[in-house]
Design a protein around this motif. Structure first.
Motif, short mmCIF file in Angstrom:
data_model
loop_
_atom_site.label_atom_id
_atom_site.label_comp_id
_atom_site.label_asym_id
_atom_site.label_seq_id
_atom_site.Cartn_x
_atom_site.Cartn_y
_atom_site.Cartn_z
N ARG A 387 0.81 -1.31 0.05
CA ARG A 387 -0.06 0.09 -0.06
C ARG A 387 0.94 1.19 0.08
O ARG A 387 0.62 2.02 -0.78
N ILE A 388 2.02 1.26 0.98
CA ILE A 388 2.96 2.36 0.84
C ILE A 388 3.60 2.50 -0.38
O ILE A 388 3.75 3.59 -1.05
N MET A 389 4.20 1.31 -0.69
CA MET A 389 5.05 1.62 -1.98
C MET A 389 4.50 1.88 -3.26
O MET A 389 5.08 2.64 -4.22
N ASN A 390 3.13 1.64 -3.43
CA ASN A 390 2.46 1.83 -4.48
C ASN A 390 2.30 3.49 -4.85
O ASN A 390 2.19 3.82 -5.79
N LYS A 391 2.36 4.13 -3.67
CA LYS A 391 2.34 5.91 -3.85
C LYS A 391 3.47 6.43 -3.21
O LYS A 391 3.34 7.61 -2.74
N ILE A 392 4.81 5.69 -3.11
CA ILE A 392 5.83 6.06 -2.26
C ILE A 392 6.31 7.38 -2.90
O ILE A 392 6.78 8.39 -2.10
N GLY A 393 6.30 7.67 -4.44
CA GLY A 393 6.58 8.91 -4.74
C GLY A 393 5.96 10.18 -4.25
O GLY A 393 6.52 11.27 -4.36
N GLU A 394 4.72 10.26 -3.76
CA GLU A 394 3.99 11.05 -3.00
C GLU A 394 4.17 11.20 -1.52
O GLU A 394 4.12 12.33 -1.21
N LEU A 395 4.58 9.98 -1.02
CA LEU A 395 4.83 10.26 0.37
C LEU A 395 6.32 10.53 0.98
O LEU A 395 6.64 10.92 1.95
N ILE A 396 7.30 10.41 -0.12
CA ILE A 396 8.61 10.72 0.04
C ILE A 396 8.90 11.58 -1.06
O ILE A 396 9.46 11.14 -2.17
N ALA A 397 8.78 12.90 -1.04
CA ALA A 397 8.66 13.71 -2.15
C ALA A 397 9.97 14.78 -2.21
O ALA A 397 10.12 15.52 -1.15
#
Length: 401
Positions: A387-397
């Motif tokens: 779940r986290i890695m599927n949107k990692i670019g938004e979460l660590i920007a």
């Protein structure tokens, strides 16, 4: 054994070498770092720094004799592995055969070794110029990959879909080749994610084996790893076959010891391709995440072994968590301002290691040389990690000026 005063030469002082420097100091060694980049952050932790290109075989050998070193280590630097092997062989220090390390560090030599010894390998050719390739171009079916023979970190790689694109791809590869050579090789369709990770060898045998599944930011570059998820979810029987193939390489090349960084792909017929084997610990803080994941200290073992000290080889622990190294990167050029962490990811972040300072140039992610930083992450279960890695670019920007 008294370690105090023993002299260790570490080839490189970049961020990925700091762990080796710090452990060597803790162990009581006198640590000398060497490269031609005085601003590298690792040098401040060494006892002494020498400004010299790590690819200069004879220069580093002369330096090593002058310094009367007791061991030499190349860590997280593919270009320095042959130098470490050359120096250790010439000085009778612990090390791996220079000829074998050279084979593993140059893609055309390595592909030839694989073919000769009946390992799976893509159809390939090694060349120095476009004209050299043109004489053999009708032997290839597109798409093909063009790569520099002696570069790591996925730098200089291009997927070429037809002959008209080949010249530009060759020019790009040559920018990253120290020897000014490139290979053209068949593109292999993968059944599973590419496998990245490390093994440790001692007395010519694999004592530690730990791989993860690579992911790529397809919107930026499909060949540069943007994250590696540990442990790999590949079926166990395929891992056993990979280990058998790796051990056969080790036996044939008479590799004695050390941390070894590897990249493996499995094709649609479950055939194993040992794409890269580097006689060094990996970049992107792979040894650090492995220590978190299985409680095996690859850095400590590598330093000790190169100094002639029998490494303490711990059994791999079955830690019931999931780990990731995430390569923090930008999808465009600019000036670095900061890395913004979303609140939803903070509980999973072990550490953020930045590679650039505020105001520094940041480039679109086309190779490991464009890395902004590395995030070391820990997750309680697979669902959370996915779940986290599927949107990692938004979460660590990455935020640019």
């Amino acid at each position: 054994m008294c370690l105090q005063g023993k002299r260790l030469l570490i080839l490189g002082g970049a961020s990925f070498q700091i762990s080796s420097i710090l452990y060597a100091k803790l162990a009581g060694y006198y640590v000398i770092t060497c490269d031609d980049t005085p601003e590298n952050p690792g040098h401040q932790y060494a006892d002494e720094y020498i400004n010299l290109n790590t690819g200069d075989l004879k220069g580093v050998l002369n330096l090593s004799r002058k310094l009367e070193i007791d061991g030499v280590l190349a860590c997280a630097s593919n270009s320095a592995t042959t130098t470490a092997a050359y120096v250790s062989e010439k000085m009778g220090l612990p090390g791996n055969p220079y000829k074998s390390v050279k084979i593993l560090s140059e893609k055309d030599l390595y592909r030839s070794f694989l073919l000769t010894n009946k390992f799976n390998t893509p159809k390939y050719g090694g060349y120095s110029t476009l004209n050299d390739f043109s004489e053999k171009s009708d032997e290839f079916t597109y798409p093909v990959l063009v790569k520099p023979v002696d570069s790591s970190g996925s730098k200089g790689i291009t997927l070429v879909k037809d002959l008209w694109e080949i010249g530009k791809a060759i020019d790009y590869a040559m920018k990253f080749s120290r020897s000014k050579r490139f290979i053209v090789e068949e593109y292999i369709e993968k059944k599973y994610p590419q496998l990245d990770g490390e093994i440790f060898i001692y007395n010519g045998k694999i004592t530690t084996y730990y791989l993860g599944d690579q992911k790529n930011d397809l919107e930026v570059n499909q060949f540069v790893p943007s994250s590696i998820n540990y442990p790999s979810l590949l079926p166990n029987e395929l891992h056993e076959k990979i280990k058998e193939e790796l051990q056969r390489v080790i036996d044939l090349l008479k590799i004695k010891f050390g941390g070894v960084n590897i990249e493996v792909i499995i094709d649609e017929n479950d055939q194993i391709y040992l794409m890269e084997i580097g006689t060094r610990n990996g970049e992107n803080f792979i040894p650090e995440i492995i220590k978190c994941a299985i409680n095996v200290d690859m850095i400590k073992m590598s330093v000790d072994a190169c100094m002639g000290v029998e490494p303490e080889i711990n059994n791999q622990e079955g830690i019931n968590k999931y780990f990731t190294t995430y390569v923090i990167h930008s999808n465009k050029d600019g000036k670095f301002r900061s890395v913004k962490l979303d609140d939803s990811i903070r509980d999973y972040v072990l550490e953020i290691k930045l590679m650039v300072e505020e105001g520094a140039d940041v480039f679109r992610f086309c190779g490991s040389n464009c890395t902004v930083g590395i995030g070391l992450l820990e997750f309680p279960n697979l669902d959370t990690r996915d779940r986290i890695m599927n949107k990692i670019g938004e979460l660590i920007a990455v935020e640019l000026e």
